[in-house]
Design an enzyme around this catalytic site. Structure first.
Site, PDB file in Angstrom:
ATOM      1  N   ASN A  90       2.223   1.449   4.366  1.00  0.00           N
ATOM      2  CA  ASN A  90       2.520   0.184   5.069  1.00  0.00           C
ATOM      3  C   ASN A  90       2.193   0.265   6.573  1.00  0.00           C
ATOM      4  OD1 ASN A  90       5.395  -1.997   5.694  1.00  0.00           O
ATOM      5  ND2 ASN A  90       3.326  -2.579   5.181  1.00  0.00           N
TER       6      ASN A  90
ATOM      7  N   CYS B 231      -1.514   0.757   7.366  1.00  0.00           N
ATOM      8  CA  CYS B 231      -2.949   0.418   7.484  1.00  0.00           C
ATOM      9  C   CYS B 231      -3.314  -0.828   6.671  1.00  0.00           C
ATOM     10  CB  CYS B 231      -3.825   1.589   7.027  1.00  0.00           C
ATOM     11  SG  CYS B 231      -3.647   3.083   8.026  1.00  0.00           S
ATOM     12  N   ARG B 232      -3.388  -0.676   5.353  1.00  0.00           N
ATOM     13  CA  ARG B 232      -3.965  -1.737   4.533  1.00  0.00           C
ATOM     14  C   ARG B 232      -3.056  -2.946   4.345  1.00  0.00           C
ATOM     15  NH1 ARG B 232      -5.150   2.098  -0.370  1.00  0.00           N
ATOM     16  NH2 ARG B 232      -3.256   2.979   0.561  1.00  0.00           N
ATOM     17  N   SER B 233      -1.801  -2.727   3.923  1.00  0.00           N
ATOM     18  CA  SER B 233      -0.962  -3.906   3.628  1.00  0.00           C
ATOM     19  C   SER B 233      -0.562  -4.696   4.866  1.00  0.00           C
ATOM     20  CB  SER B 233       0.248  -3.545   2.753  1.00  0.00           C
ATOM     21  OG  SER B 233       1.102  -2.631   3.384  1.00  0.00           O
TER      22      SER B 233
ATOM     23  N   CYS C 239       0.868  -1.185   0.000  1.00  0.00           N
ATOM     24  CA  CYS C 239       0.000   0.000   0.000  1.00  0.00           C
ATOM     25  C   CYS C 239       0.899   1.228   0.000  1.00  0.00           C
ATOM     26  CB  CYS C 239      -0.971  -0.027   1.178  1.00  0.00           C
ATOM     27  SG  CYS C 239      -0.204  -0.016   2.809  1.00  0.00           S
TER      28      CYS C 239
ATOM     29  N   ASP D   4      -8.269   3.778   0.904  1.00  0.00           N
ATOM     30  CA  ASP D   4      -7.330   4.195   1.947  1.00  0.00           C
ATOM     31  C   ASP D   4      -8.115   4.689   3.163  1.00  0.00           C
ATOM     32  OD1 ASP D   4      -5.466   5.404   3.514  1.00  0.00           O
ATOM     33  OD2 ASP D   4      -4.503   6.496   1.876  1.00  0.00           O
TER      34      ASP D   4
HETATM   35  P1  4NP Z   1      -1.851   2.781   4.042  1.00  0.00           P
HETATM   36  O1  4NP Z   1      -2.521   4.118   4.608  1.00  0.00           O
HETATM   37  O2  4NP Z   1      -1.274   3.114   2.682  1.00  0.00           O
HETATM   38  O3  4NP Z   1      -2.969   1.831   3.971  1.00  0.00           O
HETATM   39  O4  4NP Z   1      -0.786   2.377   5.043  1.00  0.00           O
HETATM   40  C1  4NP Z   1      -1.871   5.345   4.663  1.00  0.00           C
HETATM   41  C2  4NP Z   1      -1.004   5.619   5.687  1.00  0.00           C
HETATM   42  C3  4NP Z   1      -0.379   6.852   5.756  1.00  0.00           C
HETATM   43  C4  4NP Z   1      -0.636   7.805   4.793  1.00  0.00           C
HETATM   44  C5  4NP Z   1      -1.502   7.527   3.762  1.00  0.00           C
HETATM   45  C6  4NP Z   1      -2.103   6.288   3.692  1.00  0.00           C
HETATM   46  N1  4NP Z   1      -0.033   9.083   4.896  1.00  0.00           N
HETATM   47  O5  4NP Z   1      -0.318   9.917   4.039  1.00  0.00           O
HETATM   48  O6  4NP Z   1       0.777   9.305   5.802  1.00  0.00           O
END
Ligand code: 4NP
Length: 164
Positions: free
Chosen positions: A12, A14-16, A9, A126
């Site tokens: 790294n 939340c989703r992955s 993602c 997201d």
């Molecule tokens: P992820 O979520 O890609 O599922 O881990 C996010 C975590 C942090 C951010 C964006 C998405 N950020 O912009 O910091």
């Protein structure tokens, strides 16, 4: 030979890592850990070294998935060679990886929801900036995809390409 699966993602956190925890638990519950190695990474490096987002950890824990000990990392050049399936949460992750992957490895990269059977969505939204329910949806989508991914790997244990 194990099938090596990398979930990807943006951050790294939340989703992955959620996908990693879901797939790992499903493999354990089914006695199939010998078939698959699982890891996760982000296309960005802002959160490298951080534990998963606490909202993701809480939502996962409520369904019995353990994210303790996971730490964010950015995808590296060697990952494109090492992993067999590189499964992205959204199209922007796919584009990033197709631009940065090594020769001959682009066929390993695809969307994780290509494996989902019950999802109307093709990308995992997201949840980072959203309200609480986003994390439940992430789990719903990833449980569906991981279930089907395991079936596919069991049917063809040396799967090396998306869709094969
Ligand atoms: P992820 O979520 O890609 O599922 O881990 C996010 C975590 C942090 C951010 C964006 C998405 N950020 O912009 O910091």
């Amino acid at each position: 030979m194990k099938t090596k699966v990398l979930f990807v993602c943006l951050g790294n956190i939340c989703r992955s890592p959620t996908a990693e925890a879901v797939l790992r638990k499903m493999l354990q519950d089914r006695g199939l850990t010998h078939l698959v190695d699982v890891d996760s990474a982000g296309t960005g490096n802002w959160h490298a070294g951080s534990p998963p987002d606490e909202r993701a950890v809480a939502a996962a824990q409520a369904r019995g998935y353990d994210m303790a000990g996971l730490k964010a990392r950015q995808i590296e050049e060697n990952d494109y060679r090492h992993f067999d399936l590189i499964l992205a949460m959204d199209r922007s992750n796919v584009s990033h990886m197709r631009r940065s992957c090594t020769n001959g490895t682009a066929g390993k990269i695809g969307l994780v929801l290509e494996y989902a059977q019950h999802s109307p969505l093709s990308e995992v939204p997201d949840p980072y900036y959203g309200e609480g329910d986003g994390f439940e949806l992430v789990l719903d989508l990833l449980e569906d995809a991981c279930d089907c991914l395991i079936e596919r790997i069991c049917a063809a244990p040396n799967v090396k390409r998306i869709g094969s």
